[in-house]
Write a protein that holds these residues in place. Structure first.
Motif, PDB file in Angstrom:
ATOM      1  N   GLU A 147      -6.871  -1.751   6.182  1.00  9.36           N
ATOM      2  CA  GLU A 147      -5.472  -1.379   5.986  1.00  9.36           C
ATOM      3  C   GLU A 147      -4.700  -1.457   7.298  1.00  9.36           C
ATOM      4  O   GLU A 147      -5.264  -1.228   8.365  1.00  9.36           O
ATOM      5  CB  GLU A 147      -5.347   0.050   5.454  1.00  9.36           C
ATOM      6  N   GLN A 154      -2.587  -3.365   2.560  1.00  6.73           N
ATOM      7  CA  GLN A 154      -4.029  -3.330   2.323  1.00  6.73           C
ATOM      8  C   GLN A 154      -4.551  -4.762   2.320  1.00  6.73           C
ATOM      9  O   GLN A 154      -3.982  -5.643   1.683  1.00  6.73           O
ATOM     10  CB  GLN A 154      -4.330  -2.666   0.988  1.00  6.73           C
ATOM     11  N   ASN A 198       0.853  -1.179   0.000  1.00  5.96           N
ATOM     12  CA  ASN A 198       0.000   0.000   0.000  1.00  5.96           C
ATOM     13  C   ASN A 198       0.888   1.228   0.000  1.00  5.96           C
ATOM     14  O   ASN A 198       1.865   1.294   0.745  1.00  5.96           O
ATOM     15  CB  ASN A 198      -0.881  -0.031   1.256  1.00  5.96           C
TER      16      ASN A 198
END
Length: 138
Positions: free
Chosen positions: A99, A110, A76
């Motif tokens: 997340e 994520q 992420n």
């Protein structure tokens, strides 16, 4: 003799690598005050540790109870400069881990949306009852 030396060298190298890997994967600990879902597993409220098992795999462990599960994750680009956070999607009274953002543990991950969350999201979209909730993590 050369074979024994080679085996001993490999064993020492493996222990050194395991020690380095363990030191880097301290993980994230958070007190989650509500029940939540990861994938298709429901976790009760409590204190949890989240660690990376390998690339794209985490293990979520309850600190006080024998509850644990593996989950796939994706890298992420989001960052949490003000300490660690767990981000949850909320639909009515149901929470889904979305997340894991923790610079200290080098975890910016994520959690993919599960089929259960997708189904509930479609139902809740009609009622417009979706929200996001953050929980501090360290």
């Amino acid at each position: 003799m050369k074979r024994i030396t080679a085996i001993a060298f490999l064993a020492i190298a493996n222990f050194a690598t395991a020690g380095t890997s363990f030191a880097q994967s301290t993980g994230v600990r958070a007190n989650v005050p509500f029940d939540f879902t990861v994938g298709n597993k429901l976790f009760p409220a409590g204190t949890y540790t989240i660690k990376e098992q390998s690339d794209h795999v985490i293990i979520i462990t309850n600190y006080n109870k024998p509850i644990a599960a593996l989950s796939l994750v994706n890298g992420n680009s989001n960052r949490s400069p003000n300490g660690g956070k767990l981000k949850f999607h909320r639909y009515g009274s149901q929470y889904f881990l979305s997340e894991i953002l923790c610079e200290q543990a080098n975890m910016n991950l994520q959690v993919p949306t599960s089929k259960t969350e997708q189904r509930i999201a479609l139902q809740e979209a009609k009622l417009r009852a979706r929200g996001e909730t953050f929980v501090a993590a360290r």
